[in-house]
Scaffold this motif. Sequence first.
Motif, PDB file in Angstrom:
ATOM      1  N   ILE A  62      61.677  34.653  72.968  1.00 12.46           N
ATOM      2  CA  ILE A  62      61.036  35.861  72.416  1.00 12.46           C
ATOM      3  C   ILE A  62      61.844  37.098  72.825  1.00 12.46           C
ATOM      4  N   ASP A  63      62.156  37.941  71.833  1.00  8.14           N
ATOM      5  CA  ASP A  63      62.917  39.164  72.127  1.00  8.14           C
ATOM      6  C   ASP A  63      62.019  40.313  72.575  1.00  8.14           C
ATOM      7  N   ASP A  64      60.915  40.495  71.841  1.00  5.32           N
ATOM      8  CA  ASP A  64      60.031  41.627  72.142  1.00  5.32           C
ATOM      9  C   ASP A  64      58.581  41.190  72.049  1.00  5.32           C
ATOM     10  N   VAL A  65      57.758  41.744  72.941  1.00  2.06           N
ATOM     11  CA  VAL A  65      56.309  41.622  72.799  1.00  2.06           C
ATOM     12  C   VAL A  65      55.785  43.040  72.610  1.00  2.06           C
ATOM     13  N   VAL A  66      54.957  43.218  71.569  1.00  4.53           N
ATOM     14  CA  VAL A  66      54.480  44.564  71.251  1.00  4.53           C
ATOM     15  C   VAL A  66      52.966  44.599  71.399  1.00  4.53           C
ATOM     16  N   PHE A  67      52.494  45.497  72.252  1.00  7.65           N
ATOM     17  CA  PHE A  67      51.053  45.682  72.437  1.00  7.65           C
ATOM     18  C   PHE A  67      50.556  46.629  71.358  1.00  7.65           C
ATOM     19  N   TYR A  68      49.334  46.384  70.858  1.00 10.87           N
ATOM     20  CA  TYR A  68      48.864  47.066  69.634  1.00 10.87           C
ATOM     21  C   TYR A  68      48.367  48.485  69.839  1.00 10.87           C
ATOM     22  N   ASP A  69      48.267  48.955  71.065  1.00 13.93           N
ATOM     23  CA  ASP A  69      47.957  50.370  71.251  1.00 13.93           C
ATOM     24  C   ASP A  69      48.547  50.887  72.564  1.00 13.93           C
ATOM     25  N   LYS A  70      48.275  52.188  72.847  1.00  8.93           N
ATOM     26  CA  LYS A  70      48.894  52.827  74.016  1.00  8.93           C
ATOM     27  C   LYS A  70      47.805  53.129  75.040  1.00  8.93           C
ATOM     28  N   GLY A 120      57.135  31.156  83.277  1.00 11.90           N
ATOM     29  CA  GLY A 120      57.425  30.346  84.462  1.00 11.90           C
ATOM     30  C   GLY A 120      58.090  31.215  85.521  1.00 11.90           C
ATOM     31  N   LYS A 121      57.762  30.938  86.779  1.00 11.78           N
ATOM     32  CA  LYS A 121      58.234  31.762  87.893  1.00 11.78           C
ATOM     33  C   LYS A 121      59.760  31.862  87.900  1.00 11.78           C
ATOM     34  N   GLY A 122      60.245  33.088  88.011  1.00  9.59           N
ATOM     35  CA  GLY A 122      61.685  33.308  88.121  1.00  9.59           C
ATOM     36  C   GLY A 122      62.415  33.409  86.800  1.00  9.59           C
ATOM     37  N   ASN A 123      61.754  33.029  85.707  1.00  6.60           N
ATOM     38  CA  ASN A 123      62.409  33.094  84.396  1.00  6.60           C
ATOM     39  C   ASN A 123      62.320  34.489  83.792  1.00  6.60           C
ATOM     40  N   LYS A 124      63.263  34.790  82.933  1.00 10.69           N
ATOM     41  CA  LYS A 124      63.327  36.105  82.286  1.00 10.69           C
ATOM     42  C   LYS A 124      62.134  36.283  81.343  1.00 10.69           C
ATOM     43  N   ILE A 125      61.593  37.479  81.317  1.00  9.76           N
ATOM     44  CA  ILE A 125      60.493  37.765  80.391  1.00  9.76           C
ATOM     45  C   ILE A 125      60.970  38.753  79.328  1.00  9.76           C
ATOM     46  N   PRO A 126      60.331  38.729  78.142  1.00  8.51           N
ATOM     47  CA  PRO A 126      60.793  39.625  77.065  1.00  8.51           C
ATOM     48  C   PRO A 126      60.451  41.088  77.332  1.00  8.51           C
ATOM     49  N   ARG A 127      61.087  41.951  76.541  1.00  8.90           N
ATOM     50  CA  ARG A 127      60.807  43.384  76.653  1.00  8.90           C
ATOM     51  C   ARG A 127      59.401  43.675  76.123  1.00  8.90           C
ATOM     52  N   LEU A 128      58.716  44.616  76.777  1.00 11.43           N
ATOM     53  CA  LEU A 128      57.361  44.997  76.343  1.00 11.43           C
ATOM     54  C   LEU A 128      57.399  46.377  75.701  1.00 11.43           C
ATOM     55  N   LEU A 129      56.877  46.447  74.471  1.00 10.06           N
ATOM     56  CA  LEU A 129      56.802  47.718  73.746  1.00 10.06           C
ATOM     57  C   LEU A 129      55.333  48.032  73.436  1.00 10.06           C
ATOM     58  N   PHE A 130      55.057  49.296  73.187  1.00  4.86           N
ATOM     59  CA  PHE A 130      53.691  49.706  72.842  1.00  4.86           C
ATOM     60  C   PHE A 130      53.707  50.453  71.509  1.00  4.86           C
ATOM     61  N   ASN A 131      52.768  50.133  70.655  1.00  3.00           N
ATOM     62  CA  ASN A 131      52.639  50.805  69.363  1.00  3.00           C
ATOM     63  C   ASN A 131      51.337  51.600  69.355  1.00  3.00           C
ATOM     64  N   GLU A 132      51.231  52.611  68.501  1.00  2.83           N
ATOM     65  CA  GLU A 132      49.953  53.327  68.406  1.00  2.83           C
ATOM     66  C   GLU A 132      48.937  52.473  67.658  1.00  2.83           C
ATOM     67  N   HIS A 133      47.672  52.600  68.066  1.00  3.65           N
ATOM     68  CA  HIS A 133      46.600  51.747  67.534  1.00  3.65           C
ATOM     69  C   HIS A 133      46.525  51.825  65.999  1.00  3.65           C
ATOM     70  N   HIS A 134      46.442  53.016  65.463  1.00  4.59           N
ATOM     71  CA  HIS A 134      46.297  53.132  64.004  1.00  4.59           C
ATOM     72  C   HIS A 134      47.600  52.826  63.267  1.00  4.59           C
ATOM     73  N   GLN A 135      48.722  53.023  63.935  1.00  2.37           N
ATOM     74  CA  GLN A 135      49.988  52.629  63.319  1.00  2.37           C
ATOM     75  C   GLN A 135      50.022  51.099  63.175  1.00  2.37           C
ATOM     76  N   SER A 136      49.462  50.400  64.179  1.00  2.00           N
ATOM     77  CA  SER A 136      49.382  48.939  64.089  1.00  2.00           C
ATOM     78  C   SER A 136      48.482  48.525  62.929  1.00  2.00           C
ATOM     79  N   HIS A 137      47.344  49.209  62.793  1.00  2.00           N
ATOM     80  CA  HIS A 137      46.466  48.909  61.652  1.00  2.00           C
ATOM     81  C   HIS A 137      47.197  49.146  60.329  1.00  2.00           C
ATOM     82  N   ALA A 138      47.817  50.324  60.212  1.00  2.00           N
ATOM     83  CA  ALA A 138      48.486  50.683  58.948  1.00  2.00           C
ATOM     84  C   ALA A 138      49.598  49.684  58.623  1.00  2.00           C
ATOM     85  N   ALA A 139      50.382  49.320  59.652  1.00  2.00           N
ATOM     86  CA  ALA A 139      51.486  48.374  59.448  1.00  2.00           C
ATOM     87  C   ALA A 139      50.971  47.001  59.034  1.00  2.00           C
ATOM     88  N   SER A 140      49.810  46.607  59.597  1.00  2.00           N
ATOM     89  CA  SER A 140      49.274  45.275  59.292  1.00  2.00           C
ATOM     90  C   SER A 140      48.916  45.138  57.826  1.00  2.00           C
TER      91      SER A 140
END
Length: 615
Positions: A62-70, A120-140
């Motif tokens: 996974i390259d990016d994980v995006v949370f649906y609001d700020k 898993g412990k010690g493994n690389k995790i993806p980058r975390l990004l945040f999107n605005e709540h209504h922007q997530s709705h609009a994009a969906s």
Amino acid sequence: MSKNIIGISAYYHDSAAALIVDGKIIAAVQEERFSRKKHDSRFPTNAIKYCIEQAGISFSDIDDVVFYDKPLVKFERLLETYLAYAPKGILSFFAAMPVWIKEKLFLKSVIKKEFQNLAGKGNKIPRLLFNEHHQSHAASSFFVSPFESSVVLCMDGVGEWATSTVWKGEGNKLTPLWQIDFPHSLGLLYSAFTYYTGFKVNSGEYKVMGLAPYGEPKYKDLIYKHLLDVKEDGTFRLNMEYFNYATGLTMTNSKFNKIFGGPPRKPETKLGQKEMDLARSVQEVTEEVMVKICRSIQKETGAENLCMAGGVALNCVANGKILEEKIFKNIFIQPASGDAGGALGAALSCWYEYYDNKRTPAKDLTGSIDGSYLGTSFDTNEIKTQLDKSNAKYEILSDEQLNSKLAEVLADGNVVGYFQGRMEFGPRALGARSIIGDPRNTKMQSVMNLKIKYRESFRPFAPAVLAERVSDYFDIDSPSPYMLIVAPLKEKHRIPMTAEQEKLFGIEKLNVPRSTLPAITHVDYSARIQTVHKETNPKFYNLLTAFDKKTGCPVLVNTSFNVRGEPIVNTPEDAFRCFMRTEMDYLVVENFLMDKKQQIPWEKDDSWKDEFELD
């Protein structure tokens, strides 16, 4: 540029995950389907694992994980609101703060810990990004719509600050046009009446909508006079003197009670005409505000197309009014319009807006979301293993044999649990995890409500109809693939009420057959329509065709495969358990057919009804 992007929504209600790979939606599913806890708000560990498994990749891919609001902006709104109302709201402040300080304020590190568990412990995790709540709705909604260009209307309870937003969608970009901020919220106004009529907020709004046709809009003038100031362009403000949700532990207050004649109805007590009239009143107000806003944004933008999302976009009666008014040439509504859909929107926003990838609009109004069939499915071996473990007695039929048999048992008045293909994303069962029946049967609505779903008798059911036959039965000239549009039944199928029946009031009208399809006809001769398309659900389409061939009726009753308070079934094991606990007559899991009469009877034990918290 190849990218694997996961969007997540969590920590408020309806947590979910969605995975897109190079812009294609691979999977999207709510956590509740795995955890069996309705509206589960916890981190969607199971949903993420499923999405990754479906793609055949690992979490490290996974390259990016995006949370649906700020969350920090939401926290700012919380603090500013308490400050604005201080010292009022001090009790609510002390109730809310520990949760924020422990979890939500430090959401970034909380989510990263969850990532580490998945990686898993010690493994690389993806980058975390945040999107605005209504922007997530609009994009969906916009990014999966068939439009190159569209105006996008999002309305919900509240995101960070915004409760209503309007966007211009063009190609791969969304541009904000205007917004209305908390505490002024059409969604929260509706939720206030959900609370006041004795239903659960963020869950019982459907019940208010279902109750509305049995009432009269007696309280509409009071709502406009005291609660809501609506301008001609549809923008509005709430009079917060009557509400408690900004800083309190309830939705409404004593001033609200005073103008509506008493305290809120206690949950699970008898429903009266007052609740029906309140439901009708707030429903009509909602419709009027939405229609006004739509007229304004069409005039402002000159747009031919409208996309909608947010919890208020699940109000299919209001959506039907907007369609009926012909304000826009085309309307697209995302089936998972509530917060679960924010997971999908967050991932899509990242792919199109953040990475600036080119977008190709969907080919038609079913959108580029595979009919919303984005969840789990099971192969023959998995189904056999689960059914054998449950001691199920079954026969395995070919597609043709199965459809022929089902058409027969449905026409004989039997209720069938229908489980096939990938599970739906969003609150609606659309023929993958459904309970189905014959809409011509005058007893079907009460049988399904009281003996199968164990829910209130007034709750209406929806018709699933062959897409090309929809205009034979309903006054609608547009597809409605996601059961998000209510439209009138055609005059020729209606049964006029007698003078005696006209005198009946409210819910007394429930048992009066209103049409040749009584099980799906609302008391006002409308129905919540699902058009079934061969391209997106061929199995369900072929079953409807077989039923039409046998009976001359291309319509089936379709309701979600669950009982009251239970999330829609996910696995064959869930389906068999629900089948045996209720009075369903047959169960189909892919090509496995089970007849209740041939099953080993389960010991009668109603204690399981306490397993699911009532909605």
